[in-house]
Design a protein around this motif. Structure first.
Motif, short mmCIF file in Angstrom:
data_model
loop_
_atom_site.label_atom_id
_atom_site.label_comp_id
_atom_site.label_asym_id
_atom_site.label_seq_id
_atom_site.Cartn_x
_atom_site.Cartn_y
_atom_site.Cartn_z
N CYS A 151 0.82 -1.23 0.00
CA CYS A 151 0.00 0.00 0.00
C CYS A 151 0.85 1.27 0.00
CB CYS A 151 -0.93 0.01 1.21
SG CYS A 151 -2.28 -1.17 1.09
N SER A 152 2.06 1.20 0.53
CA SER A 152 2.92 2.39 0.58
C SER A 152 3.38 2.83 -0.81
CB SER A 152 4.14 2.13 1.47
OG SER A 152 4.95 1.11 0.90
N THR A 153 3.20 1.97 -1.81
CA THR A 153 3.60 2.30 -3.18
C THR A 153 2.43 2.84 -4.01
OG1 THR A 153 3.17 0.10 -4.08
CG2 THR A 153 5.36 0.49 -3.14
N LEU A 154 1.28 3.07 -3.34
CA LEU A 154 0.08 3.49 -4.06
C LEU A 154 -0.22 4.97 -3.90
CD1 LEU A 154 -2.30 0.52 -3.22
CD2 LEU A 154 -0.80 0.79 -5.19
N GLN A 155 -0.64 5.55 -5.00
CA GLN A 155 -1.12 6.93 -5.01
C GLN A 155 -2.62 6.96 -4.72
OE1 GLN A 155 -1.27 10.40 -8.38
NE2 GLN A 155 0.34 8.91 -8.53
N ASN A 156 -3.33 5.94 -5.24
CA ASN A 156 -4.77 5.86 -5.02
C ASN A 156 -5.22 4.41 -5.20
OD1 ASN A 156 -7.39 6.60 -4.48
ND2 ASN A 156 -7.64 7.88 -6.30
N ILE A 157 -6.32 4.11 -4.56
CA ILE A 157 -6.95 2.79 -4.71
C ILE A 157 -8.45 3.00 -4.66
CG2 ILE A 157 -6.75 2.33 -2.24
CD1 ILE A 157 -6.48 -0.66 -3.01
N ARG A 158 -9.17 2.23 -5.44
CA ARG A 158 -10.63 2.34 -5.48
C ARG A 158 -11.21 0.92 -5.50
NH1 ARG A 158 -12.58 6.20 -9.85
NH2 ARG A 158 -11.99 7.67 -8.23
N ILE A 159 -12.24 0.70 -4.69
CA ILE A 159 -12.97 -0.57 -4.72
C ILE A 159 -14.37 -0.25 -5.21
CG2 ILE A 159 -13.82 -2.54 -3.40
CD1 ILE A 159 -11.48 -2.16 -1.48
N LEU A 160 -14.80 -0.98 -6.22
CA LEU A 160 -16.10 -0.75 -6.86
C LEU A 160 -16.99 -1.97 -6.70
CD1 LEU A 160 -14.45 0.58 -10.09
CD2 LEU A 160 -15.71 1.99 -8.48
N TYR A 161 -18.23 -1.72 -6.33
CA TYR A 161 -19.26 -2.76 -6.24
C TYR A 161 -20.35 -2.35 -7.23
CZ TYR A 161 -17.17 -4.07 -1.74
OH TYR A 161 -16.32 -4.47 -0.74
N SER A 162 -20.70 -3.23 -8.15
CA SER A 162 -21.64 -2.87 -9.21
C SER A 162 -22.68 -3.96 -9.43
CB SER A 162 -20.86 -2.63 -10.50
OG SER A 162 -21.75 -2.31 -11.54
N GLN A 163 -23.89 -3.52 -9.77
CA GLN A 163 -24.94 -4.46 -10.16
C GLN A 163 -25.54 -4.05 -11.50
OE1 GLN A 163 -27.53 -4.74 -6.51
NE2 GLN A 163 -27.01 -6.90 -6.79
N GLY A 164 -24.75 -3.49 -12.33
CA GLY A 164 -25.21 -3.04 -13.64
C GLY A 164 -24.08 -2.27 -14.28
N SER A 165 -24.43 -1.34 -15.12
CA SER A 165 -23.41 -0.59 -15.85
C SER A 165 -22.72 0.47 -14.99
CB SER A 165 -24.00 0.05 -17.10
OG SER A 165 -25.05 0.93 -16.73
N GLU A 166 -23.38 0.91 -13.91
CA GLU A 166 -22.81 1.94 -13.03
C GLU A 166 -22.50 1.34 -11.66
OE1 GLU A 166 -22.04 5.15 -13.81
OE2 GLU A 166 -22.56 4.59 -15.86
N LEU A 221 -10.73 3.47 3.17
CA LEU A 221 -10.24 2.09 3.24
C LEU A 221 -9.16 1.97 4.30
CD1 LEU A 221 -9.87 1.52 -0.61
CD2 LEU A 221 -11.81 0.85 0.83
N VAL A 222 -8.92 0.76 4.75
CA VAL A 222 -7.82 0.49 5.67
C VAL A 222 -6.77 -0.28 4.88
CG1 VAL A 222 -7.11 -0.71 7.77
CG2 VAL A 222 -9.34 0.42 7.68
N CYS A 223 -5.58 0.30 4.75
CA CYS A 223 -4.49 -0.31 4.00
C CYS A 223 -3.33 -0.63 4.95
CB CYS A 223 -3.98 0.62 2.91
SG CYS A 223 -5.17 0.93 1.60
N GLU A 224 -2.90 -1.89 4.95
CA GLU A 224 -1.76 -2.31 5.76
C GLU A 224 -0.96 -3.33 4.96
OE1 GLU A 224 -3.25 -3.82 9.46
OE2 GLU A 224 -4.03 -1.88 10.08
N THR A 265 -0.33 3.43 -8.90
CA THR A 265 0.92 3.44 -8.15
C THR A 265 1.53 4.84 -8.16
OG1 THR A 265 2.35 2.92 -10.03
CG2 THR A 265 1.35 1.05 -8.86
N LEU A 266 2.50 5.02 -7.29
CA LEU A 266 3.22 6.30 -7.24
C LEU A 266 3.94 6.58 -8.55
CD1 LEU A 266 4.65 6.12 -3.61
CD2 LEU A 266 2.80 7.60 -4.44
N LEU A 267 4.26 5.53 -9.32
CA LEU A 267 4.93 5.69 -10.61
C LEU A 267 3.94 5.98 -11.75
CD1 LEU A 267 7.51 2.75 -10.33
CD2 LEU A 267 7.90 5.20 -9.96
N GLY A 268 2.64 6.00 -11.41
CA GLY A 268 1.64 6.30 -12.43
C GLY A 268 1.07 5.10 -13.15
N ASP A 269 1.42 3.88 -12.71
CA ASP A 269 0.87 2.68 -13.33
C ASP A 269 -0.54 2.44 -12.80
OD1 ASP A 269 3.26 2.08 -14.72
OD2 ASP A 269 4.09 1.13 -12.93
N ALA A 270 -1.49 2.25 -13.71
CA ALA A 270 -2.88 1.97 -13.33
C ALA A 270 -3.14 0.48 -13.55
CB ALA A 270 -3.83 2.80 -14.17
#
Length: 101
Positions: A18-33, A43-46, A76-81
């Motif tokens: 997690c220390s190498t991340l710029q952002n993280i997103r968790i998505l829950y979906s039941q359709g197109s959105e 979030l809790v990151c460890e 990531t901090l390096l810009g990798d998605a």
């Protein structure tokens, strides 16, 4: 499985720390959105694990007649998605639609 009206905590193992991340997103979906969208600040990151606790309101908004798709996206901090494969889970019934207080 996600049971409507509960407050489940989902923990995921990431391919990076997690220390190498710029952002993280968790998505829950039941359709197109996405029905539920959580960003790094809720979030809790460890180490290489990230946890997300859903609210009663969030799980009550899910439809128990449909599957729920879950996907994690990271930057990531390096810009990798990166994104994980979509995980499909069932949504269990709740006999009422009230938030317990």
């Amino acid at each position: 499985m996600i049971i409507r009206g509960t407050t489940p905590t989902h923990t995921f193992t990431l391919p990076v720390d997690c220390s190498t991340l710029q952002n993280i997103r968790i998505l829950y979906s039941q359709g197109s959105e996405p029905a539920i969208k959580r960003n790094m600040d809720s979030l809790v990151c460890e180490g290489n694990k990230v946890s997300c606790t859903l609210t009663q309101e969030e799980t009550l908004a899910l439809d128990c007649t449909k599957h729920c798709d879950i996907q994690i996206r990271i930057l990531t901090l390096l810009g990798d998605a990166l994104a994980c494969n979509i995980k499909k889970v069932t949504v269990g019934r709740c006999l009422d639609d009230e938030v317990l207080k």
